[in-house]
Write an enzyme that holds these catalytic residues in place. Structure first.
Site, PDB file in Angstrom:
ATOM      1  N   GLU A  18      22.639  -1.792  20.453  1.00  0.00           N
ATOM      2  CA  GLU A  18      22.397  -2.126  21.327  1.00  0.00           C
ATOM      3  C   GLU A  18      21.925  -2.777  22.227  1.00  0.00           C
ATOM      4  OE1 GLU A  18      25.652   1.599  22.908  1.00  0.00           O
ATOM      5  OE2 GLU A  18      23.287   1.318  23.488  1.00  0.00           O
ATOM      6  N   ASP A 203      34.823   2.162  21.270  1.00  0.00           N
ATOM      7  CA  ASP A 203      35.617   3.260  20.622  1.00  0.00           C
ATOM      8  C   ASP A 203      36.371   3.110  21.917  1.00  0.00           C
ATOM      9  OD1 ASP A 203      34.397   6.011  22.162  1.00  0.00           O
ATOM     10  OD2 ASP A 203      33.180   4.812  21.326  1.00  0.00           O
TER      11      ASP A 203
END
Length: 236
Positions: A18, A203
């Site tokens: 990230e 997700d």
């Protein structure tokens, strides 16, 4: 905030994937370490930037946010990275922006408090409207699909339908869940520092969430980097 003002902007991400692409984009970087937290000092579009790779979970996020508040003294803290979508109609690759955040796993209700409420603290930590409007504007310019609402934080990876149903029942307008945002927001609230929470969906919470997360986490990091740098570039 007047035209030409240069700000100090802190950025917190949990995972290497990230943070790594964002770290590579910053200018004039130097690096340091606090405990297990990787710190990169740099600049972007005339603003001083401090990126912290905190590690996963509320305690790690709290340590990172407290370090920022004490050592860097930012004007704005941005918490970025990935999240799991909860709102109907969210898809992998969409962005979610918090108008407020909460702890979905805090429960002292047997002694008279609401779910998510800690004594002396609010259930929800609200993002200032001017920052949310700016973020919404930049995402629209970049044609990034995004959703605005509550982001709920807890110390568990949410993938069961029963978990999703319980969070939606207890907290209003939840768009996504993750594991750090409310901790960052709580520290900023206590230090009176402005904050933004923006996440890209790796997700959508449900039975296939684990597989989706592993496939899309790097994409989520890259897309978040593009939006964060686009936002900083448009802060006057």
């Amino acid at each position: 905030m007047s035209a030409g003002t240069h700000l100090k902007i802190g950025i917190i991400g949990a995972m290497h994937l990230e943070c790594d692409f964002l770290r590579q984009q910053l200018k004039e970087t130097t690096h340091k370490q606090y405990l297990d937290i990787k710190i990169t000092l740099g600049s972007w579009s005339g603003h001083a930037v401090c990126l912290l790779e905190s590690g996963i979970g509320k305690v790690n996020a709290t340590l990172a946010a407290e370090w920022l508040a004490r050592e860097f003294k930012p004007d704005l803290v941005i918490n970025t990275g990935s999240a799991g979508g909860i709102k109907l109609g969210t898809h992998v690759g969409d962005f979610v922006f918090a108008d407020k955040v909460c702890h979905h796993d805090v429960d002292v209700s047997p002694i008279g408090f609401e779910f998510g409420e800690l004594p002396g603290l609010p259930v929800y930590y609200a993002v200032k409207d001017r920052w949310l409007k700016k973020l919404d504007q930049v995402a629209t310019q970049l044609q990034d699909m995004h959703h605005i609402g509550t982001i709920a934080t807890g110390e568990s990876f949410i993938y069961r339908e029963s978990q999703v149903a319980q969070i939606k029942q207890r907290f209003a307008d939840v768009v996504a869940c993750e594991m750090e945002a409310a901790a960052v927001a709580q520290v900023c609230y206590l230090h009176d520092i402005d904050f933004l929470i923006l996440r890209n969906l790796s997700d959508v919470a449900g039975e296939e969430a684990q597989t989706s997360f592993n496939q899309y986490i790097e994409q989520a990091g890259r897309k978040s980097t593009e939006l964060v740098l686009g936002l900083i570039s448009q802060i006057n």
